[in-house]
Design an enzyme around this catalytic site. Structure first.
Site, PDB file in Angstrom:
ATOM      1  N   CYS A 117      39.358  -4.679  -9.118  1.00 53.26           N
ATOM      2  CA  CYS A 117      38.693  -3.463  -9.635  1.00 53.26           C
ATOM      3  C   CYS A 117      39.495  -2.778 -10.732  1.00 53.26           C
ATOM      4  CB  CYS A 117      38.441  -2.484  -8.501  1.00 53.26           C
ATOM      5  SG  CYS A 117      37.497  -3.221  -7.168  1.00 53.26           S
ATOM      6  N   HIS A 241      37.720   4.605 -10.845  1.00 58.82           N
ATOM      7  CA  HIS A 241      37.031   3.456 -10.246  1.00 58.82           C
ATOM      8  C   HIS A 241      36.026   3.984  -9.227  1.00 58.82           C
ATOM      9  CE1 HIS A 241      35.967  -0.146  -8.312  1.00 58.82           C
ATOM     10  NE2 HIS A 241      36.751   0.005  -7.256  1.00 58.82           N
ATOM     11  N   ASN A 271      29.996  -0.009  -5.504  1.00 62.15           N
ATOM     12  CA  ASN A 271      31.267  -0.439  -6.100  1.00 62.15           C
ATOM     13  C   ASN A 271      31.032  -1.752  -6.848  1.00 62.15           C
ATOM     14  OD1 ASN A 271      33.787  -1.479  -6.642  1.00 62.15           O
ATOM     15  ND2 ASN A 271      34.637  -1.059  -4.610  1.00 62.15           N
TER      16      ASN A 271
HETATM   17  N1  ACO Z   1      27.415   1.903   9.093  1.00 68.75           N
HETATM   18  C1  ACO Z   1      27.683   2.534  10.238  1.00 68.75           C
HETATM   19  N2  ACO Z   1      28.893   2.500  10.829  1.00 68.75           N
HETATM   20  C2  ACO Z   1      29.855   1.800  10.198  1.00 68.75           C
HETATM   21  C3  ACO Z   1      29.620   1.108   8.989  1.00 68.75           C
HETATM   22  C4  ACO Z   1      28.335   1.181   8.442  1.00 68.75           C
HETATM   23  N3  ACO Z   1      28.005   0.573   7.295  1.00 68.75           N
HETATM   24  N4  ACO Z   1      30.770   0.517   8.627  1.00 68.75           N
HETATM   25  C5  ACO Z   1      31.684   0.815   9.540  1.00 68.75           C
HETATM   26  N5  ACO Z   1      31.136   1.577  10.509  1.00 68.75           N
HETATM   27  C6  ACO Z   1      31.747   2.130  11.694  1.00 68.75           C
HETATM   28  C7  ACO Z   1      33.005   1.432  12.101  1.00 68.75           C
HETATM   29  O1  ACO Z   1      32.735   0.287  12.876  1.00 68.75           O
HETATM   30  C8  ACO Z   1      33.701   2.510  12.910  1.00 68.75           C
HETATM   31  O2  ACO Z   1      33.165   2.531  14.188  1.00 68.75           O
HETATM   32  P1  ACO Z   1      34.099   2.850  15.466  1.00 68.75           P
HETATM   33  O3  ACO Z   1      34.658   4.226  15.220  1.00 68.75           O
HETATM   34  O4  ACO Z   1      33.163   2.763  16.618  1.00 68.75           O
HETATM   35  O5  ACO Z   1      35.181   1.798  15.446  1.00 68.75           O
HETATM   36  C9  ACO Z   1      33.288   3.802  12.209  1.00 68.75           C
HETATM   37  O6  ACO Z   1      32.119   3.462  11.434  1.00 68.75           O
HETATM   38  C10 ACO Z   1      34.339   4.350  11.303  1.00 68.75           C
HETATM   39  O7  ACO Z   1      34.802   3.296  10.484  1.00 68.75           O
HETATM   40  P2  ACO Z   1      35.988   3.503   9.520  1.00 68.75           P
HETATM   41  O8  ACO Z   1      36.323   2.200   8.877  1.00 68.75           O
HETATM   42  O9  ACO Z   1      37.069   4.243  10.217  1.00 68.75           O
HETATM   43  O10 ACO Z   1      35.297   4.481   8.457  1.00 68.75           O
HETATM   44  P3  ACO Z   1      35.921   5.142   7.199  1.00 68.75           P
HETATM   45  O11 ACO Z   1      35.679   6.587   7.248  1.00 68.75           O
HETATM   46  O12 ACO Z   1      37.327   4.678   6.935  1.00 68.75           O
HETATM   47  O13 ACO Z   1      35.001   4.574   6.030  1.00 68.75           O
HETATM   48  C11 ACO Z   1      35.040   2.909   4.289  1.00 68.75           C
HETATM   49  C12 ACO Z   1      34.944   3.183   5.799  1.00 68.75           C
HETATM   50  C13 ACO Z   1      33.830   3.530   3.625  1.00 68.75           C
HETATM   51  C14 ACO Z   1      35.070   1.431   4.053  1.00 68.75           C
HETATM   52  C15 ACO Z   1      36.322   3.590   3.748  1.00 68.75           C
HETATM   53  O14 ACO Z   1      37.414   3.262   4.546  1.00 68.75           O
HETATM   54  C16 ACO Z   1      36.609   3.193   2.320  1.00 68.75           C
HETATM   55  O15 ACO Z   1      35.890   3.524   1.410  1.00 68.75           O
HETATM   56  N6  ACO Z   1      37.732   2.470   2.108  1.00 68.75           N
HETATM   57  C17 ACO Z   1      38.103   2.030   0.775  1.00 68.75           C
HETATM   58  C18 ACO Z   1      37.290   0.844   0.433  1.00 68.75           C
HETATM   59  C19 ACO Z   1      37.443   0.462  -1.012  1.00 68.75           C
HETATM   60  O16 ACO Z   1      37.623   1.304  -1.869  1.00 68.75           O
HETATM   61  N7  ACO Z   1      37.302  -0.826  -1.244  1.00 68.75           N
HETATM   62  C20 ACO Z   1      37.211  -1.346  -2.536  1.00 68.75           C
HETATM   63  C21 ACO Z   1      38.517  -1.453  -3.223  1.00 68.75           C
HETATM   64  S1  ACO Z   1      38.271  -2.031  -4.830  1.00 68.75           S
HETATM   65  C22 ACO Z   1      38.297  -3.760  -4.952  1.00 68.75           C
HETATM   66  O17 ACO Z   1      39.279  -4.340  -5.343  1.00 68.75           O
HETATM   67  C23 ACO Z   1      37.057  -4.533  -4.576  1.00 68.75           C
END
Ligand code: ACO
Length: 316
Positions: A117, A241, A271
């Site tokens: 990214c 980003h 993204n």
């Molecule tokens: N719908 C509903 N529930 C979900 C979903 C979904 N799509 N995805 C995960 N959950 C659940 C999880 O299983 C978890 O359940 P649990 O509490 O029973 O275990 C709960 O939601 C919370 O999950 P978390 O992973 O703790 O949620 P978080 O608030 O951290 O959000 C997210 C997750 C959106 C992925 C966040 O961590 C994030 O944006 N991280 C950065 C990701 C990123 O930027 N990636 C790209 C980098 S760039 C590149 O190089 C491609």
């Protein structure tokens, strides 16, 4: 480039930009219908409402690049170098840049850059360096088809990613040019946080990526601004980003810049990896949010982990 180098330049100006998104939109409601997720969860946790899916990286890259060339009033023959940032190339080899070059009828060197990214900012800085080495006109593209490397049955990643491309034309200019400062970084010890094996799907430790993303965005932005002799108060437009609204909000808070100054397209693109910064930049410029002389700060982070920032003075 071929033959003798052009007159060496001291800087570059962005003279054209273009964007491309697939026609097909996938809404949160559609994901809700087939995955254990909800519009509410996706919107609250990410800010994403829909993403565009489809096409190949080469097709999207060529469409954005063609638009950028038209905006710059530049002929294919005038391009000295093509750099395509992507981590979803259409083939293992050749580079997707070869496809784009052929599609557009360019006659110049063409290669891919993979910094996930952060790739577009890496390519922008590399293109500027090549310009200073004699390439008078450089076409820089960020393009990714993340839907191809995302398991559409995995709710933890399927809701996040989309496809797209963005491009800019860099022209060599006398004087300092528009790139005032930059920062590129990588910490390969963190590559397990976000990865996809060849032929496999993206695997991600979301929480850890989130935490580190905020930190590197802030540190990298501050480094690039310091090198430009500027502070965050000088920034008229932040182009972060487009991964998650909460990451951008947290980075803005720590940097001390109001969210209103950030370019945002992720609610309708998801993204798009290397495409996200040029998509957000193009959108902001087309919306009239950038005036001549404005300071624009681009900042990306991604798999690697990599991070990259560039400070531009807009308009020449
Ligand atoms: N719908 C509903 N529930 C979900 C979903 C979904 N799509 N995805 C995960 N959950 C659940 C999880 O299983 C978890 O359940 P649990 O509490 O029973 O275990 C709960 O939601 C919370 O999950 P978390 O992973 O703790 O949620 P978080 O608030 O951290 O959000 C997210 C997750 C959106 C992925 C966040 O961590 C994030 O944006 N991280 C950065 C990701 C990123 O930027 N990636 C790209 C980098 S760039 C590149 O190089 C491609």
């Amino acid at each position: 480039m071929s033959g003798p180098l052009g007159r060496l330049s001291t800087g570059v100006a962005v003279t054209g930009w273009g964007v491309a998104l697939p026609d097909t939109a996938v809404t949160n409601a559609e994901l809700e219908a087939r995955l254990d997720t909800s519009d509410r969860w996706i919107t609250e946790r990410t800010g994403i409402r829909e993403r565009r899916i489809g096409g190949t990286t080469g097709q999207l890259a060529a469409a954005a690049a063609r638009q950028a060339l038209t905006a710059a009033d530049a002929t294919p023959a005038s391009v000295d170098l093509l750099v395509v940032a992507t981590s979803t190339p259409d083939q293992q080899l050749p580079a997707t840049a070869s496809t784009v070059q052929h599609t557009l009828g360019l006659r110049c060197g063409a290669f891919d850059v993979n910094a996930a990214c952060s790739g577009f900012v890496y390519a922008l800085v590399a293109g500027t360096g090549m310009s200073m080495a004699g390439a008078r006109r450089v076409l820089v593209v960020g393009a990714d088809v993340m839907s191809r490397v995302t398991d559409q049955d995995d709710r933890s990643t399927a809701v996040l990613f989309g496809d797209g491309a963005g491009a800019v034309v860099l022209d060599a200019v006398e004087g300092p040019g528009q790139l005032l400062g930059w920062d590129l970084g990588s910490d390969g010890s963190l590559r397990h946080l976000l990865q996809a094996d060849i032929g496999g799907y993206v695997q991600m430790e979301g929480k850890e990526v989130f935490r580190r993303a905020v930190r590197v965005m802030v540190e990298s932005s501050e480094m690039a601004l310091q090198r430009a002799g500027l502070t965050i108060d000088d920034v008229d437009l932040l182009v972060p980003h487009q991964a998650n609204t909460r990451i951008i909000t947290a980075a803005c808070e720590r940097l001390g810049i109001p969210m209103e100054r950030a370019a945002m397209v992720l609610h309708r693109t998801g993204n798009t990896s290397a495409a996200s910064i040029p998509l957000a930049l193009g959108d902001a410029v087309d919306a009239g949010r950038v005036a001549k002389g404005d300071i624009v700060l681009l900042v990306g982070f991604g798999a690697g982990m990599t991070w990259a920032s560039a400070v531009l003075r807009w308009g020449q």
